[in-house]
Structures are given as C-alpha cells and as structure tokens.
Design a protein around this motif. Structure first.
Motif, PDB file in Angstrom:
ATOM      1  N   LEU A 413       0.733  -1.345  -0.065  1.00  0.00           N
ATOM      2  CA  LEU A 413       0.035  -0.243  -0.023  1.00  0.00           C
ATOM      3  C   LEU A 413       0.807   1.282   0.111  1.00  0.00           C
ATOM      4  CD1 LEU A 413      -2.603  -1.402   2.480  1.00  0.00           C
ATOM      5  CD2 LEU A 413      -3.188  -0.158   0.378  1.00  0.00           C
ATOM      6  N   VAL A 414       1.924   1.206   0.735  1.00  0.00           N
ATOM      7  CA  VAL A 414       2.915   2.561   0.809  1.00  0.00           C
ATOM      8  C   VAL A 414       3.395   2.763  -0.479  1.00  0.00           C
ATOM      9  CG1 VAL A 414       4.705   3.519   2.013  1.00  0.00           C
ATOM     10  CG2 VAL A 414       3.202   2.004   3.168  1.00  0.00           C
ATOM     11  N   ARG A 415       3.800   1.598  -0.894  1.00  0.00           N
ATOM     12  CA  ARG A 415       4.656   1.537  -2.365  1.00  0.00           C
ATOM     13  C   ARG A 415       3.835   2.167  -3.565  1.00  0.00           C
ATOM     14  NH1 ARG A 415       7.207  -4.053  -3.357  1.00  0.00           N
ATOM     15  NH2 ARG A 415       9.014  -4.247  -1.767  1.00  0.00           N
ATOM     16  N   LEU A 416       2.628   2.087  -3.517  1.00  0.00           N
ATOM     17  CA  LEU A 416       1.756   2.647  -4.558  1.00  0.00           C
ATOM     18  C   LEU A 416       1.945   3.996  -4.418  1.00  0.00           C
ATOM     19  CD1 LEU A 416      -1.599   0.461  -4.550  1.00  0.00           C
ATOM     20  CD2 LEU A 416       0.315   0.565  -6.173  1.00  0.00           C
ATOM     21  N   LEU A 492     -10.618   1.914  -0.146  1.00  0.00           N
ATOM     22  CA  LEU A 492      -9.108   2.046  -0.592  1.00  0.00           C
ATOM     23  C   LEU A 492      -9.021   3.218  -1.058  1.00  0.00           C
ATOM     24  CD1 LEU A 492      -6.385   0.991  -1.178  1.00  0.00           C
ATOM     25  CD2 LEU A 492      -7.355  -0.097  -3.410  1.00  0.00           C
ATOM     26  N   ARG A 493      -9.942   3.736  -2.196  1.00  0.00           N
ATOM     27  CA  ARG A 493      -9.662   5.134  -2.797  1.00  0.00           C
ATOM     28  C   ARG A 493      -9.655   6.294  -1.924  1.00  0.00           C
ATOM     29  NH1 ARG A 493     -13.927   6.271  -6.282  1.00  0.00           N
ATOM     30  NH2 ARG A 493     -12.737   7.385  -7.484  1.00  0.00           N
ATOM     31  N   ALA A 494     -10.471   6.233  -0.732  1.00  0.00           N
ATOM     32  CA  ALA A 494     -10.519   7.214   0.248  1.00  0.00           C
ATOM     33  C   ALA A 494      -9.204   7.598   0.984  1.00  0.00           C
ATOM     34  CB  ALA A 494     -11.599   7.021   1.390  1.00  0.00           C
ATOM     35  N   ALA A 495      -8.659   6.318   1.387  1.00  0.00           N
ATOM     36  CA  ALA A 495      -7.522   5.991   2.112  1.00  0.00           C
ATOM     37  C   ALA A 495      -6.261   6.669   1.310  1.00  0.00           C
ATOM     38  CB  ALA A 495      -7.139   4.528   2.546  1.00  0.00           C
ATOM     39  N   LEU A 496      -6.067   6.267   0.048  1.00  0.00           N
ATOM     40  CA  LEU A 496      -5.128   6.628  -0.874  1.00  0.00           C
ATOM     41  C   LEU A 496      -5.237   8.350  -1.144  1.00  0.00           C
ATOM     42  CD1 LEU A 496      -5.079   3.615  -3.549  1.00  0.00           C
ATOM     43  CD2 LEU A 496      -3.245   4.292  -1.729  1.00  0.00           C
ATOM     44  N   THR A 497      -6.443   8.673  -1.181  1.00  0.00           N
ATOM     45  CA  THR A 497      -6.740  10.254  -1.369  1.00  0.00           C
ATOM     46  C   THR A 497      -5.962  10.902  -0.233  1.00  0.00           C
ATOM     47  OG1 THR A 497      -8.639   9.283  -2.822  1.00  0.00           O
ATOM     48  CG2 THR A 497      -8.260  11.919  -2.075  1.00  0.00           C
ATOM     49  N   SER A 508       2.014   9.516   9.583  1.00  0.00           N
ATOM     50  CA  SER A 508       0.442   9.601   9.763  1.00  0.00           C
ATOM     51  C   SER A 508       0.090   8.884   8.253  1.00  0.00           C
ATOM     52  CB  SER A 508       0.087  11.120   9.781  1.00  0.00           C
ATOM     53  OG  SER A 508       0.639  11.968   8.862  1.00  0.00           O
ATOM     54  N   GLN A 509       0.722   8.890   7.268  1.00  0.00           N
ATOM     55  CA  GLN A 509       0.215   8.021   6.179  1.00  0.00           C
ATOM     56  C   GLN A 509      -0.001   6.823   6.432  1.00  0.00           C
ATOM     57  OE1 GLN A 509       2.575   8.824   2.383  1.00  0.00           O
ATOM     58  NE2 GLN A 509       2.738  10.873   3.051  1.00  0.00           N
ATOM     59  N   ILE A 510       1.071   6.431   6.995  1.00  0.00           N
ATOM     60  CA  ILE A 510       0.992   4.874   7.562  1.00  0.00           C
ATOM     61  C   ILE A 510      -0.102   4.489   8.541  1.00  0.00           C
ATOM     62  CG2 ILE A 510       2.386   3.096   8.701  1.00  0.00           C
ATOM     63  CD1 ILE A 510       4.115   3.690   6.553  1.00  0.00           C
ATOM     64  N   GLU A 511      -0.410   5.483   9.272  1.00  0.00           N
ATOM     65  CA  GLU A 511      -1.442   5.314  10.207  1.00  0.00           C
ATOM     66  C   GLU A 511      -2.909   5.315   9.251  1.00  0.00           C
ATOM     67  OE1 GLU A 511      -4.810   6.616  12.764  1.00  0.00           O
ATOM     68  OE2 GLU A 511      -4.154   7.525  11.384  1.00  0.00           O
ATOM     69  N   ALA A 549      10.030   7.268   0.749  1.00  0.00           N
ATOM     70  CA  ALA A 549      11.100   6.747  -0.185  1.00  0.00           C
ATOM     71  C   ALA A 549      12.024   5.982   0.604  1.00  0.00           C
ATOM     72  CB  ALA A 549      11.722   7.644  -1.266  1.00  0.00           C
ATOM     73  N   GLN A 550      12.455   6.684   1.762  1.00  0.00           N
ATOM     74  CA  GLN A 550      13.833   6.276   2.671  1.00  0.00           C
ATOM     75  C   GLN A 550      13.058   5.185   3.441  1.00  0.00           C
ATOM     76  OE1 GLN A 550      16.494   8.729   4.099  1.00  0.00           O
ATOM     77  NE2 GLN A 550      17.372   6.741   4.534  1.00  0.00           N
ATOM     78  N   PHE A 551      11.979   5.226   4.098  1.00  0.00           N
ATOM     79  CA  PHE A 551      11.197   4.130   4.882  1.00  0.00           C
ATOM     80  C   PHE A 551      11.036   2.931   3.936  1.00  0.00           C
ATOM     81  CE2 PHE A 551       6.985   2.033   5.420  1.00  0.00           C
ATOM     82  CZ  PHE A 551       7.245   1.574   6.583  1.00  0.00           C
TER      83      PHE A 551
END
Length: 705
Positions: A413-416, A492-497, A508-511, A549-551
């Motif tokens: 998910l993060v990679r996307l 999913l779309r809501a989360a990515l947005t 906070s993105q991870i959260e 990216a570093q993560f």
DNA sequence: CATTTATAAATTTTT
DNA sequence: TTTATAAATG
C-alpha cells in the motif's frame, strides 16, 4: 624530534597515535598502508574489525575527508560497528559522513543521485528476493505455464535460479544444469518468464537486488559520469571480500580505474555464500585484477584458546583446497571443546539449557553465550524449551518480519503512493479487496496502467506513453469491479486520497493506511493479535523516517535482522542469549558457543551434498561456527530424529556425527553424553532394547545411505 | 467464468 | 505456517 616514520608516513607531533601501538606489526602495516591496492588475508579472530577500524581512524587523521571514504561491509550492522570503533579513536562525530554500508545500500544511494544519466528514474522502488519471486509467479500464470502437464518450478526456485545466473554471469541453462537439475525440462518456459520479468521491472520502475549491482556496475564503467562517481572517493575499504561475487569485483574495478587507493579484507576459509554466486576467485585473483597489489596476512588469532583452535584447524586441514595460512594463538587454555552425544532432540534441548545455566552460574552472562545452527528451524524445539525455562533470547536469521504476509500487504500500500507504476504492489493490494482475485486484478491493472485501449494518443509528449499516472487514473476514473468489491474499493480510494492530499508526514500516512487495512486484516487472518504487534512496529519504524522513499528503501535493504521473539518481556538492558544461524553469526564472537545438530544431514545439509564444492562450503560453515568461540565450545549431536514433525509417532531414523569430524579427530574433543564410545553402537541409555534397535537401524542405514 | 473454500504437501543459508 | 491444486459456489 617527536615525528617519526611509521610505515612510510610522517606523523606530526600533535597527532595521538598511541592506539597504533596496540596493533601487531602486520595489523599496523595494514592499517597504515599508504595507498593500495592491498589485499589483507585475515584469519578467523585475527583482529580484522579492529584493523579496519584503525585504518579508518588513520585515514581521517591523515586528513582524508570523511565523505570521501567508502566502507563496504556485508551488513549495515557491521558498518555501524566498525565506524563506532573508529570514532572511539578519533573522537565522536568524525566518522559521521563516511559512506558505510552494503554494496546494495550504497548502490541505492548512488543511483538515486546519478541514475538519471543511465536513463534510470530516481524514484525507483527496490524489491527484495521475495518480491522478485512474487512477480515471477505473476508472470508465470499470465503466460499460462501453470497449466502445462509437467510441473513448473516454484517461484522461489525461479528467483534463485535467476539471481544466481545474473550474479555469476553464467547462462541460465548452465546454472540450471549444475545447481537446479530438476528444472532443466522447463528451460524454455523459464527463459520466457525471465524475459518478461525484466521488461516488467523496467516498466514498473522496480529494481531487484541484482539490478542494484548491475546498475552500479554500469554507472562505474560509464564514460562520463563514471569518472565523476569514481572520483568521489579517495579511499575504498571492503570487508568480507571472500563473499563478494564477480559483479562486485567489476564494480570495484570501475570505481578504481584511475586511483589505486583500495583495501580489501577477507579469508578464503570463511567463504560461505557461494549460493549467492560469491566466489573465492575474487581473493585469489586479486593481484591479477589489480596490478601492483600488495598482500598482508594476519595470522595471529586473538580470540580462541589453543584447544579450540586446534579442533577448528583440524576441520579445515581436511579441506581439499585452501589458501595456506598458519593460524596461531598465544592464548593457552587446557579445556578441549566438548562433544556431547544426545539420545534425541529433546535430550539435546535439556543438555544445552542445563549447560547454559551452569555457565551463567560460573559468571558467563547469557549475552556472552550463543547457540548456533545450520538452518533457521533447527532451533524451533529449543526455543520452546528456553521459553519454558524463562531464559530470554534473541534470534538472528530465519524468518524475518518483512516476509510476513500482513507486513507485505502494508508495504504494498505504501509503495503505491511512492511509485504508482509498481504493478506488483497493485496486484497485491487489489487482491486484498473482497471479491477480487487474480483475474479481476489483472484487468484493473491493465486498465489503469494505460496498456488498455483507454490511452488516447498522447499529443505532444511523443516519448512518454504514460502521461497520466495509474494512481491518479485509479482515483479519477474508478474501474468497474464486481458488486462484492464496491465497498472495499471505495474505502481504498478514500485512504489513498487522504495520503496524497497535502503530503502529510510518513507516520500519519502509515496510520491512515492501517486504518483502511485493519478490517481486511481481521477478515483475512485467524489470530490477529500476534500480527497486530507487527503493524505497531511498522508505525514505529516509519516515525523515524524522513521520507516515504527512505522508509521503503530501508526496509528493503536492511530489514530487521532478529525476531522480536523474546521469551520474557522485551527489556532492553536485560541479559539475553543469542540464537543465530551460522550464516548470520559471521563476524561475531562469544565466550561460550553452543553448536547444535552437528550431524550428517544437518552439517553438511542433505540439500547441499550434490557436488564436491557444496560439501566443501559446508565444511567451511562448520569452521566458521567453531571459530566464533573464545573460551568454551560445545558441540551437540542427537542420535535419533523423529520422522513425523512433532507428532507423537514412534517412527524415527538414526543420524551420524558430521563427516567433518572423523574418529581420527575425536581426540581434539572431550566426549560425553548418552554414548561414550561411538555414536551408533554404545550402551548406556539404561534401555537395552532401544540401544539394540539403534545399533541395528544404524547398521542398516549404512547400507543405503 | 472467477472466486472462495477445502484438502494435501512441503520447508537452507541472505543482500 | 505457508502454498499448490481440486472441487464447490456465486
């Protein structure tokens, strides 16, 4: 006159060089060698780390700028340790800007900076071997190779074959014939998979471990930018050179085409990574590859007592081929290594635990002891016993937390967000949604990645086919999905947005992603509680990372090496025992080492007895394990193995002591345990029936093994 | 036809 | 505990 010539170098009066007097003449010669190229042959326990750390300190004191020193090690941990030791000499802070790390992590760093001149977009994603295998699996199904009547090799085999072929620069057919003979029937399909795999990686902006090396090599030998990259470093130091492969040797040649300043350190007797295409030839051919090279040998062992060294040397003395070396120690010592014969694995567990506790009574803390074994699962039963007895431990090697399915889900998910062209992650993420399997996922990926007819002619931008990135297309033009998936896809779309808008901090993105993932997670896995802790750790790691990216790169290149599997509460300052595969123990040492499962079939592993070379590598593996010990070495060997894993069945087979310690060498050891004379025919268990059966079975086993 | 569920089998070492 | 294949279900 305070200044003085030390190995051809003028020292000013202001420089503290007292630390140099702690080195022996050979170590000092290596640490203060003027330029290079120089090869240091460093026997086990010969103070290799100390010497390298001193060289770093020496270079700094010579006025070499820290950011112009490159230190290549086998793990990031090794680099950190070495720099830490160097900074104890030079003072804190001095080593901070040194480029230290593995070949792969340095490649990652250089390619983010210079990759563009090779046509490589700097936002590439690094995938590990597991991801590579998954991608090959995807392609394999796409190509319809699973439906053939012959069994097609597994994805893990494909990835191993591919990697070995690339790293040894040997034709796939040749590698298959020599190391994966059962795949030879499917060669045509395999090469087809590999072809598509490489195309797909480029299209998705993915680099696997092998690509990192290949692109660095390309960068190093490139006409213009290659000079720039090579000139960045005044000095290059390489540790564990016996475990590098030919691509890595070529990288070094490129990096040193105009400058001679390089030192490589290694020991051919400790080469244990040929399955990764590492080759001892790099050490042996070093003088030819780098003309004018000097060779320094470190032969004094500071680690082990004489009896331990004698037993270890005896193992290597029977090697068919080796680099001559006379390892000696000034440490006396009278106690021989102990070879304990156990009736079965259960007895081995209690023998090990008893001994560890009694060593602790003697004043050897748990953290100064280690249990070593050939493969990750060899310690399974022991881990249960340790927990039962409340002995805390930390395990290195074996399964890692980034390999757990739920962690991979989160990372996908993060990679996307980081690289929307990453098709592998799209597949993984989409199949999380209810009602979407491989087929729907493939359809959606095709639709959003632009290979579907939806791509209008892209007007001006002639050479960029994908004008709209798949992520934005996914968000702006919701793809048609089965009714069951409607709800999931909306969330999913809501989360990515939410993650994209306003570019919130990584944590906070991870959260936010976790908030989307948790319901799915609970549906997918039976016992979420254990796995939930891993999601917490992920958030923890993310909170320390400056960028997404570093993560991702950090996790791909330097995954947490140990399981958080502490038997007791994980208190940091608590005393705990180390459990480790032999491979992961490289470079470490302990007062007392317990080596378990020292039987034929485990060392050498049954899976590695195919060729002479493989057996020789297993021998070196045993040597590496034994030479980790400073004062006490214990070898354990269970006679009986139950065939049914942890079943209560009575069926079992009998093992023999490893072939690397033949009867002629037994005098190097103190023998003890259930069987005093030979492992197979002795009495003494108190149960004559069992003993007789053991003898008979072993006799029979000899006939067909 | 695609997905889910059930059943059986297999399992080195690591950047 | 994960993973490949077969049968059942939507």
């Amino acid at each position: 006159m305070l200044s003085e010539r030390v190995a051809g170098v003028e020292w000013g009066p202001s420089v503290d060089r007292s630390w140099l007097s702690e080195l022996n003449p050979q170590q000092r010669e290596a640490a203060t060698y003027p330029d290079g190229p120089v090869l240091v042959i460093a026997g086990a326990g010969s103070g290799k780390t100390k010497t390298l750390a001193c060289r770093v300190a020496w270079l700094l004191q010579q006025g070499v700028p820290a950011d112009r020193i490159l230190l290549l090690t086998f793990t990031r941990r090794a680099a950190a340790e070495m720099l830490d030791r160097a900074s104890r000499i030079t003072g804190p802070g001095a080593t901070g800007r040194i480029w230290g790390g593995t070949f792969h992590s340095i490649a990652n760093r250089l390619l983010r900076q210079y990759g563009r001149s090779l046509g490589l977009a700097p936002e590439f994603t690094v995938i590990d071997q597991g991801d590579a295998a998954d991608l090959m699996d995807l392609i394999r199904t796409e190509l319809g190779l699973t439906e053939s009547r012959k069994r097609f090799p597994q994805k893990g085999t494909l990835a191993a074959l591919y990697s070995r072929s690339v790293n040894s620069r040997t034709k796939v057919s040749e590698v298959a014939r020599r190391h994966f003979p059962w795949t030879e029937d499917s060669l045509e399909g395999i090469t087809q998979v590999f072809r598509v795999y490489t195309e797909r990686k480029r299209r998705s902006l993915l680099l696997d471990y092998d690509d990192l090396l290949l692109f660095w090599r390309a960068l190093a030998i490139a006409p213009g930018v290659g000079d720039e990259v090579a000139d960045r470093f005044d000095h290059i130091l390489v540790d564990e050179y016996q475990d590098t492969n030919s691509i890595q040797a070529e990288i070094l040649q490129g990096m040193r085409r105009t400058r001679p300043q390089m030192m490589v350190v290694g020991d051919d007797a400790q080469s244990i990574y040929s399955f990764r295409a590492a080759t001892v030839r790099n050490i042996l051919d070093f003088p030819q590859q780098f003309p004018g090279a000097a060779v320094v040998k470190l032969e004094q062992n500071y680690r082990s007592t004489q009896p331990i060294l004698d037993a270890s040397n005896a193992v290597m003395a029977r090697a068919t081929e080796r680099y001559e070396k006379n390892l000696f120690t000034l440490r006396g010592g009278v106690s021989k290594p102990v070879l304990t014969t156990c009736l079965d694995e259960g007895e081995q567990c209690s023998a090990v635990c008893d001994r560890i506790l009694s060593k602790r009574e003697e004043g050897i803390a748990l953290r100064d002891q280690a249990i070593l074994f050939r493969t990750g699962h060899h310690s399974d039963q022991l881990e249960v016993e340790l927990s039962r007895r409340n002995i805390p431990f930390l395990k290195f090697g074996g399964l890692k937390f980034v390999e757990a399915a739920h962690v991979k889900d989160m990372l996908a998910l993060v990679r996307l967000l980081d690289n929307p062209r990453d098709e592998l992650s799209w597949h993984r993420v989409l199949q999380l949604l209810e009602g979407i399997g491989p087929a729907s996922a493939r359809r959606i990926v095709a639709q959003i990645s632009g290979s579907a007819p939806a791509t209008e002619e892209s007007e001006g931008e002639a050479d960029t086919v994908e004008v709209v990135d798949p992520l934005h297309r996914f968000l702006s033009q919701p793809p048609a999905v089965p009714a069951a998936a409607q709800e999931d896809i909306a969330s999913l779309r809501a989360a990515l947005t939410d993650c994209l808008e306003g570019d919130p901090p990584v944590a906070s993105q991870i959260e936010r992603i976790r908030r989307f993932y948790e319901p799915i997670f609970r549906r997918l896995y039976e016992n979420p509680s254990v796995r939930l802790r891993d999601l917490d750790s992920l958030e923890q790691i993310a909170s320390g990372c400056p960028s997404r990216a570093q993560f991702l790169s950090d996790l791909a290149l330097d995954p947490p090496a140990s399981t958080q599997d502490l038997a007791g509460p994980p208190l940091l300052d608590e005393d705990y025992l180390i459990l480790s595969t032999i491979h992961s123990s490289k470079g470490s040492e302990w007062d007392a080492v317990h080596l378990i499962h020292v039987s034929d079939g485990n060392i050498p592993s049954d899976l590695a007895t195919g060729s002479e070379a493989e057996i020789e590598e297993e021998r070196r593996l045993l040597y590496v394990a034994m030479t980790r010990a400073r004062d006490a070495l214990y070898l354990y060997f269970p006679l009986r193995y139950y065939n049914r894993p942890r079943g209560r069945g009575d069926r079992h087979s009998y093992a023999q002591l490893t072939r690397f310690i033949p009867p002629e060498d037994w005098h190097y050891y103190e023998r003890e345990g259930s069987h005093q004379s030979t492992p197979v025919d002795a009495a003494g268990t108190g149960d004559p029936k069992t003993d007789a059966a053991a003898a008979v079975d072993a006799l029979l086993g000899d006939l067909w093994s």
